[in-house]
Scaffold this motif. Structure first.
Motif, PDB file in Angstrom:
ATOM      1  N   VAL A  59      -3.725   3.627  -1.677  1.00 62.91           N
ATOM      2  CA  VAL A  59      -3.647   2.832  -2.902  1.00 62.91           C
ATOM      3  C   VAL A  59      -3.194   1.416  -2.572  1.00 62.91           C
ATOM      4  CG1 VAL A  59      -2.588   2.626  -5.182  1.00 62.91           C
ATOM      5  CG2 VAL A  59      -3.004   4.902  -4.193  1.00 62.91           C
ATOM      6  N   GLU A  60      -3.980   0.432  -2.981  1.00 65.32           N
ATOM      7  CA  GLU A  60      -3.558  -0.969  -2.927  1.00 65.32           C
ATOM      8  C   GLU A  60      -2.922  -1.292  -4.271  1.00 65.32           C
ATOM      9  OE1 GLU A  60      -6.172  -4.257  -1.356  1.00 65.32           O
ATOM     10  OE2 GLU A  60      -5.982  -4.929  -3.436  1.00 65.32           O
ATOM     11  N   HIS A  61      -1.622  -1.561  -4.269  1.00 66.45           N
ATOM     12  CA  HIS A  61      -0.898  -1.726  -5.521  1.00 66.45           C
ATOM     13  C   HIS A  61      -1.431  -2.918  -6.318  1.00 66.45           C
ATOM     14  CE1 HIS A  61       2.689   1.057  -4.788  1.00 66.45           C
ATOM     15  NE2 HIS A  61       1.778   1.318  -3.871  1.00 66.45           N
ATOM     16  N   TRP A  62      -1.534  -2.710  -7.619  1.00 67.26           N
ATOM     17  CA  TRP A  62      -2.106  -3.701  -8.526  1.00 67.26           C
ATOM     18  C   TRP A  62      -1.080  -4.760  -8.860  1.00 67.26           C
ATOM     19  CZ3 TRP A  62      -2.441  -4.758 -14.111  1.00 67.26           C
ATOM     20  CH2 TRP A  62      -3.619  -5.410 -14.467  1.00 67.26           C
ATOM     21  N   GLU A  63      -1.495  -6.005  -8.869  1.00 65.39           N
ATOM     22  CA  GLU A  63      -0.595  -7.117  -9.164  1.00 65.39           C
ATOM     23  C   GLU A  63      -1.151  -7.991 -10.284  1.00 65.39           C
ATOM     24  OE1 GLU A  63      -0.040  -9.073  -5.419  1.00 65.39           O
ATOM     25  OE2 GLU A  63       1.144  -7.429  -4.570  1.00 65.39           O
ATOM     26  N   GLY A  64      -1.819  -7.344 -11.229  1.00 65.88           N
ATOM     27  CA  GLY A  64      -2.315  -8.057 -12.394  1.00 65.88           C
ATOM     28  C   GLY A  64      -3.681  -8.686 -12.245  1.00 65.88           C
ATOM     29  N   TYR A 102      -9.687   3.464  -9.499  1.00 67.04           N
ATOM     30  CA  TYR A 102      -8.290   3.079  -9.679  1.00 67.04           C
ATOM     31  C   TYR A 102      -7.432   4.309  -9.940  1.00 67.04           C
ATOM     32  CZ  TYR A 102      -9.687  -1.824 -10.211  1.00 67.04           C
ATOM     33  OH  TYR A 102     -10.169  -3.085  -9.996  1.00 67.04           O
ATOM     34  N   VAL A 103      -6.152   4.171  -9.621  1.00 72.30           N
ATOM     35  CA  VAL A 103      -5.171   5.157 -10.072  1.00 72.30           C
ATOM     36  C   VAL A 103      -4.367   4.471 -11.165  1.00 72.30           C
ATOM     37  CG1 VAL A 103      -3.612   4.515  -8.156  1.00 72.30           C
ATOM     38  CG2 VAL A 103      -3.199   6.611  -9.442  1.00 72.30           C
ATOM     39  N   PHE A 104      -4.256   5.150 -12.297  1.00 69.67           N
ATOM     40  CA  PHE A 104      -3.603   4.524 -13.442  1.00 69.67           C
ATOM     41  C   PHE A 104      -2.912   5.587 -14.289  1.00 69.67           C
ATOM     42  CE2 PHE A 104      -7.873   5.627 -14.717  1.00 69.67           C
ATOM     43  CZ  PHE A 104      -7.745   6.136 -15.997  1.00 69.67           C
ATOM     44  N   ALA A 105      -1.947   5.134 -15.081  1.00 68.54           N
ATOM     45  CA  ALA A 105      -1.235   6.022 -15.992  1.00 68.54           C
ATOM     46  C   ALA A 105      -1.694   5.736 -17.419  1.00 68.54           C
ATOM     47  CB  ALA A 105       0.266   5.800 -15.869  1.00 68.54           C
ATOM     48  N   TYR A 106      -1.860   6.812 -18.168  1.00 68.15           N
ATOM     49  CA  TYR A 106      -2.241   6.689 -19.576  1.00 68.15           C
ATOM     50  C   TYR A 106      -1.654   7.879 -20.325  1.00 68.15           C
ATOM     51  CZ  TYR A 106      -5.156   6.441 -23.785  1.00 68.15           C
ATOM     52  OH  TYR A 106      -5.599   6.368 -25.078  1.00 68.15           O
ATOM     53  N   GLY A 134      -2.889   0.947  -9.068  1.00 71.84           N
ATOM     54  CA  GLY A 134      -3.548   0.312  -7.940  1.00 71.84           C
ATOM     55  C   GLY A 134      -4.986   0.752  -7.785  1.00 71.84           C
ATOM     56  N   GLN A 135      -5.668   0.111  -6.861  1.00 74.46           N
ATOM     57  CA  GLN A 135      -7.062   0.442  -6.558  1.00 74.46           C
ATOM     58  C   GLN A 135      -7.109   1.318  -5.318  1.00 74.46           C
ATOM     59  OE1 GLN A 135      -9.579  -2.960  -5.926  1.00 74.46           O
ATOM     60  NE2 GLN A 135     -11.335  -1.734  -5.276  1.00 74.46           N
ATOM     61  N   ILE A 136      -7.989   2.306  -5.333  1.00 73.54           N
ATOM     62  CA  ILE A 136      -8.170   3.163  -4.156  1.00 73.54           C
ATOM     63  C   ILE A 136      -9.027   2.408  -3.140  1.00 73.54           C
ATOM     64  CG2 ILE A 136      -8.958   5.390  -3.295  1.00 73.54           C
ATOM     65  CD1 ILE A 136      -6.612   5.457  -5.324  1.00 73.54           C
ATOM     66  N   VAL A 137      -8.458   2.133  -1.982  1.00 72.84           N
ATOM     67  CA  VAL A 137      -9.162   1.336  -0.972  1.00 72.84           C
ATOM     68  C   VAL A 137      -9.412   2.121   0.312  1.00 72.84           C
ATOM     69  CG1 VAL A 137      -8.361  -0.876  -1.867  1.00 72.84           C
ATOM     70  CG2 VAL A 137      -6.971   0.329  -0.169  1.00 72.84           C
ATOM     71  N   TYR A 171       0.835  -1.194   0.000  1.00 71.32           N
ATOM     72  CA  TYR A 171       0.000   0.000   0.000  1.00 71.32           C
ATOM     73  C   TYR A 171       0.875   1.252   0.000  1.00 71.32           C
ATOM     74  CZ  TYR A 171      -3.615  -3.305   1.443  1.00 71.32           C
ATOM     75  OH  TYR A 171      -4.475  -4.358   1.501  1.00 71.32           O
ATOM     76  N   SER A 172       0.321   2.329  -0.510  1.00 72.09           N
ATOM     77  CA  SER A 172       0.968   3.633  -0.405  1.00 72.09           C
ATOM     78  C   SER A 172      -0.121   4.695  -0.371  1.00 72.09           C
ATOM     79  CB  SER A 172       1.935   3.873  -1.577  1.00 72.09           C
ATOM     80  OG  SER A 172       1.243   3.864  -2.803  1.00 72.09           O
ATOM     81  N   VAL A 173       0.282   5.927  -0.094  1.00 70.01           N
ATOM     82  CA  VAL A 173      -0.658   7.046  -0.020  1.00 70.01           C
ATOM     83  C   VAL A 173      -0.181   8.141  -0.962  1.00 70.01           C
ATOM     84  CG1 VAL A 173      -1.630   8.854   1.446  1.00 70.01           C
ATOM     85  CG2 VAL A 173      -1.392   6.533   2.341  1.00 70.01           C
ATOM     86  N   ILE A 174      -1.094   8.653  -1.784  1.00 67.09           N
ATOM     87  CA  ILE A 174      -0.796   9.762  -2.678  1.00 67.09           C
ATOM     88  C   ILE A 174      -1.847  10.848  -2.477  1.00 67.09           C
ATOM     89  CG2 ILE A 174       0.319   8.269  -4.388  1.00 67.09           C
ATOM     90  CD1 ILE A 174      -2.247   8.534  -6.091  1.00 67.09           C
ATOM     91  N   ASN A 175      -1.646  11.992  -3.112  1.00 62.25           N
ATOM     92  CA  ASN A 175      -2.588  13.105  -3.021  1.00 62.25           C
ATOM     93  C   ASN A 175      -3.462  13.184  -4.263  1.00 62.25           C
ATOM     94  OD1 ASN A 175      -1.581  14.263  -0.530  1.00 62.25           O
ATOM     95  ND2 ASN A 175       0.214  14.852  -1.703  1.00 62.25           N
ATOM     96  N   ALA A 176      -4.725  13.527  -4.067  1.00 66.91           N
ATOM     97  CA  ALA A 176      -5.641  13.756  -5.185  1.00 66.91           C
ATOM     98  C   ALA A 176      -5.569  15.217  -5.608  1.00 66.91           C
ATOM     99  CB  ALA A 176      -7.071  13.396  -4.784  1.00 66.91           C
TER     100      ALA A 176
END
Length: 208
Positions: A136-141, A150-154, A198-201, A114-119
């Motif tokens: 954030v619960e880090h995504w593992e596929g 979710y938090v994601f990069a695009y 990851g998913q926001i939990v 897990y980690s914490v980021i700012n919105a």
């Protein structure tokens, strides 16, 4: 939140007097006068200072099950923002370790990271507000859980949005109903450009 306000809040919770001298020691301010100066200047407490005070003065407080409140140590990236607006992406090597009450997690697993980021922004309001801290619960596929946040990069930008994965597309939606935040669609041929972080939990916010 100001120091005097936090002290008053903690005193109400613990039913014990907390002095400026005690608070100064926890915050590394050196003296009672330094703590009082913080109040006089109306300098708000930082998030880590609030957590440090809570950890010190609530450590012996028990919940209704007569068990100490459990906290989880997670990495906090103050300069990494998950955008809730136009896709702001700021990456920093700087990080802090903060303690987050376990009760703030929608679900918690000791084998997950897990980690914490700012919105940033308002496209996910009223679920998420600008400057909220997101767990954030880090995504593992794993499979995308439809309509979860979710938090994601695009395209080299970071977003915080709801995702729905169909056979040939990913649907990206915001909680803000304003027309400027209309749904977006990523077609099948472009899905490989989506990197799910990851998913926001869970989330928490400072008093405003």
């Amino acid at each position: 939140m100001l120091l005097n306000e936090k002290i008053e809040q903690l005193q109400n919770l613990t039913k014990k007097k907390i002095t400026y001298e005690e608070a100064a020691k926890v915050l590394g301010l050196g003296s009672k006068q330094a703590a009082q100066n913080r109040v006089t200047r109306k300098k708000p407490l930082k998030e880590w200072e609030i957590l440090a005070l809570e950890e010190e003065f609530l450590k012996n407080k028990v919940n209704k099950n007569n068990q100490a409140e459990e906290k989880i140590a997670v990495d906090y990236y103050p300069d990494v923002f998950g955008s809730c607006g136009n896709g702001k992406f700021v990456l920093s090597a700087q990080k802090e370790i903060i303690s987050v009450p376990k009760k703030l997690f929608q679900h918690f697993s000791s084998v997950k990271k897990y980690s914490v980021i700012n919105a940033v922004g308002d496209s996910m309001s009223p679920t998420i507000y600008d400057k909220d801290k997101l767990i954030v619960e880090h995504w593992e596929g794993e499979q995308i859980k439809d309509n979860q946040v979710y938090v994601f990069a695009y395209n080299n930008e970071i977003f915080v949005k709801r995702l729905v994965k169909n056979v040939d597309e990913i649907v990206i939606t915001s909680d803000n109903t304003s027309p400027i935040y209309r749904p977006r669609f990523i077609e099948k041929d472009d899905m490989n450009n989506v990197l799910i972080i990851g998913q926001i939990v869970g989330l928490f916010r400072e008093l405003r």
